[in-house]
Design a protein around this motif. Structure first.
Motif, PDB file in Angstrom:
ATOM      1  N   ASN A   3     -41.888  27.024 -49.455  1.00  0.00           N
ATOM      2  CA  ASN A   3     -40.956  28.137 -49.324  1.00  0.00           C
ATOM      3  C   ASN A   3     -41.401  29.277 -50.240  1.00  0.00           C
ATOM      4  O   ASN A   3     -42.448  29.185 -50.893  1.00  0.00           O
ATOM      5  CB  ASN A   3     -39.517  27.685 -49.632  1.00  0.00           C
ATOM      6  CG  ASN A   3     -39.374  27.127 -51.051  1.00  0.00           C
ATOM      7  OD1 ASN A   3     -40.140  27.453 -51.952  1.00  0.00           O
ATOM      8  ND2 ASN A   3     -38.374  26.272 -51.246  1.00  0.00           N
ATOM      9  N   MET A   4     -40.612  30.348 -50.303  1.00  0.00           N
ATOM     10  CA  MET A   4     -41.027  31.525 -51.071  1.00  0.00           C
ATOM     11  C   MET A   4     -41.099  31.269 -52.576  1.00  0.00           C
ATOM     12  O   MET A   4     -41.705  32.040 -53.322  1.00  0.00           O
ATOM     13  CB  MET A   4     -40.067  32.691 -50.810  1.00  0.00           C
ATOM     14  CG  MET A   4     -38.622  32.407 -51.170  1.00  0.00           C
ATOM     15  SD  MET A   4     -37.587  33.885 -51.237  1.00  0.00           S
ATOM     16  CE  MET A   4     -38.058  34.565 -52.817  1.00  0.00           C
ATOM     17  N   VAL A  39     -33.452  30.456 -48.538  1.00  0.00           N
ATOM     18  CA  VAL A  39     -34.503  30.550 -49.560  1.00  0.00           C
ATOM     19  C   VAL A  39     -35.234  29.223 -49.713  1.00  0.00           C
ATOM     20  O   VAL A  39     -36.464  29.163 -49.684  1.00  0.00           O
ATOM     21  CB  VAL A  39     -33.903  30.962 -50.926  1.00  0.00           C
ATOM     22  CG1 VAL A  39     -34.968  30.879 -52.025  1.00  0.00           C
ATOM     23  CG2 VAL A  39     -33.330  32.367 -50.864  1.00  0.00           C
ATOM     24  N   PRO A  42     -36.223  27.747 -45.584  1.00  0.00           N
ATOM     25  CA  PRO A  42     -36.218  28.920 -44.699  1.00  0.00           C
ATOM     26  C   PRO A  42     -36.424  28.556 -43.228  1.00  0.00           C
ATOM     27  O   PRO A  42     -37.072  27.563 -42.903  1.00  0.00           O
ATOM     28  CB  PRO A  42     -37.393  29.751 -45.233  1.00  0.00           C
ATOM     29  CG  PRO A  42     -38.307  28.744 -45.861  1.00  0.00           C
ATOM     30  CD  PRO A  42     -37.394  27.735 -46.481  1.00  0.00           C
ATOM     31  N   GLN A  50     -39.036  32.670 -42.368  1.00  0.00           N
ATOM     32  CA  GLN A  50     -38.293  33.922 -42.256  1.00  0.00           C
ATOM     33  C   GLN A  50     -37.763  34.315 -43.629  1.00  0.00           C
ATOM     34  O   GLN A  50     -37.118  33.512 -44.299  1.00  0.00           O
ATOM     35  CB  GLN A  50     -37.127  33.755 -41.279  1.00  0.00           C
ATOM     36  CG  GLN A  50     -36.278  35.010 -41.125  1.00  0.00           C
ATOM     37  CD  GLN A  50     -35.272  34.877 -39.997  1.00  0.00           C
ATOM     38  OE1 GLN A  50     -35.643  34.740 -38.838  1.00  0.00           O
ATOM     39  NE2 GLN A  50     -33.998  34.879 -40.326  1.00  0.00           N
ATOM     40  N   PRO A  51     -38.024  35.547 -44.084  1.00  0.00           N
ATOM     41  CA  PRO A  51     -37.562  35.983 -45.408  1.00  0.00           C
ATOM     42  C   PRO A  51     -36.035  35.989 -45.493  1.00  0.00           C
ATOM     43  O   PRO A  51     -35.353  36.168 -44.485  1.00  0.00           O
ATOM     44  CB  PRO A  51     -38.120  37.409 -45.532  1.00  0.00           C
ATOM     45  CG  PRO A  51     -39.212  37.486 -44.514  1.00  0.00           C
ATOM     46  CD  PRO A  51     -38.784  36.602 -43.391  1.00  0.00           C
ATOM     47  N   PHE A  84     -35.444  41.437 -51.501  1.00  0.00           N
ATOM     48  CA  PHE A  84     -35.348  41.110 -50.081  1.00  0.00           C
ATOM     49  C   PHE A  84     -35.029  42.361 -49.264  1.00  0.00           C
ATOM     50  O   PHE A  84     -34.686  43.399 -49.811  1.00  0.00           O
ATOM     51  CB  PHE A  84     -34.269  40.038 -49.855  1.00  0.00           C
ATOM     52  CG  PHE A  84     -34.416  38.833 -50.748  1.00  0.00           C
ATOM     53  CD1 PHE A  84     -35.651  38.231 -50.931  1.00  0.00           C
ATOM     54  CD2 PHE A  84     -33.320  38.307 -51.426  1.00  0.00           C
ATOM     55  CE1 PHE A  84     -35.798  37.120 -51.758  1.00  0.00           C
ATOM     56  CE2 PHE A  84     -33.451  37.202 -52.254  1.00  0.00           C
ATOM     57  CZ  PHE A  84     -34.697  36.612 -52.423  1.00  0.00           C
ATOM     58  N   SER A  88     -34.767  41.162 -42.116  1.00  0.00           N
ATOM     59  CA  SER A  88     -34.764  39.758 -41.704  1.00  0.00           C
ATOM     60  C   SER A  88     -33.356  39.243 -41.410  1.00  0.00           C
ATOM     61  O   SER A  88     -33.173  38.074 -41.081  1.00  0.00           O
ATOM     62  CB  SER A  88     -35.400  38.889 -42.793  1.00  0.00           C
ATOM     63  OG  SER A  88     -34.687  39.019 -44.008  1.00  0.00           O
TER      64      SER A  88
END
Length: 213
Positions: A3-4, A39, A42, A50-51, A84, A88
């Motif tokens: 993930n991010m 987060v 995702p 996807q952000p 962010f 999105s």
């Protein structure tokens, strides 16, 4: 995955997201859980993560501000909403103009364990997410044998401050850290004897001294 935040597995993400457990249980915002999941787990779109949605983040952070103050919890820099975008945000996810939730109101305490407190009014949901006194009463039932041992005169007041928190001007008063520590230290010997530990969801370090009367 990843993930991010760089978590390479869902197990790793699950361990990291636990820091938000008190906020999620307290239901400070209906937007918090969807945001956190966006987060830590995702949505996968065409093989890509996807952000997170910026307005979803802002709404969750704003609505949980009071709870974060009570729990002495700071919004992580890694989840800074300004990082962010709204691009999105899916339909229904951009909550910048979302309707407000009904405001909880004070109610008379009906739970038998806490009927003789110095205060008479409580408010739901409590910090554990119980939406009614009946639900809170079923959950606190597990502590009745411990209360019966009279291991600490502070145990009952502390439990009631969690399960039927004092309602002050329409707001929930957070549990007192010192009261929690006194209850825990008094009852820990008995808990040790019977092979139990002080519950993680009542961890004294998560409470503050600011609400101590």
């Amino acid at each position: 995955m990843p993930n991010m935040l760089g978590h390479k597995s869902q197990d790793e993400a699950a361990t990291a997201i636990r820091q938000f457990s008190s906020l999620v249980r307290g239901q400070c915002s209906s937007h918090l859980k969807p945001f956190l999941c966006s987060v830590y787990t995702p949505k996968c779109v065409s093989g890509r993560a996807q952000p997170p949605c910026r307005s979803l983040c802002e709404k969750a952070k704003s609505e949980c501000a009071t709870s974060m103050t009570n729990l002495r919890f700071q919004w992580p820099e890694a989840l800074k909403c300004e990082a962010f975008t709204t691009e999105s945000c899916e339909e229904g996810q951009d909550v910048s103009v979302a309707p407000t939730l009904p405001t909880p109101t004070c109610q008379r305490i009906t739970m038998s364990l806490c009927a003789d407190l110095p205060y008479n009014d409580t408010i739901m949901p409590n910090i554990l997410g119980h939406k009614s006194q009946d639900e809170a009463g079923s959950a606190v039932f597990q502590f009745l044998p411990l209360v019966g041992t009279k291991c600490s005169p502070h145990l009952k007041p502390f439990l009631c401050s969690v399960y039927t928190p004092k309602c002050v001007s329409g707001s929930r008063q957070a549990p007192c850290r010192a009261l929690c520590e006194q209850a825990r230290s008094g009852c820990l010997p008995i808990l040790t004897i019977i092979g139990f530990q002080w519950p993680q969801h009542l961890k004294c370090e998560e409470f503050t001294l600011e609400s101590c009367e």
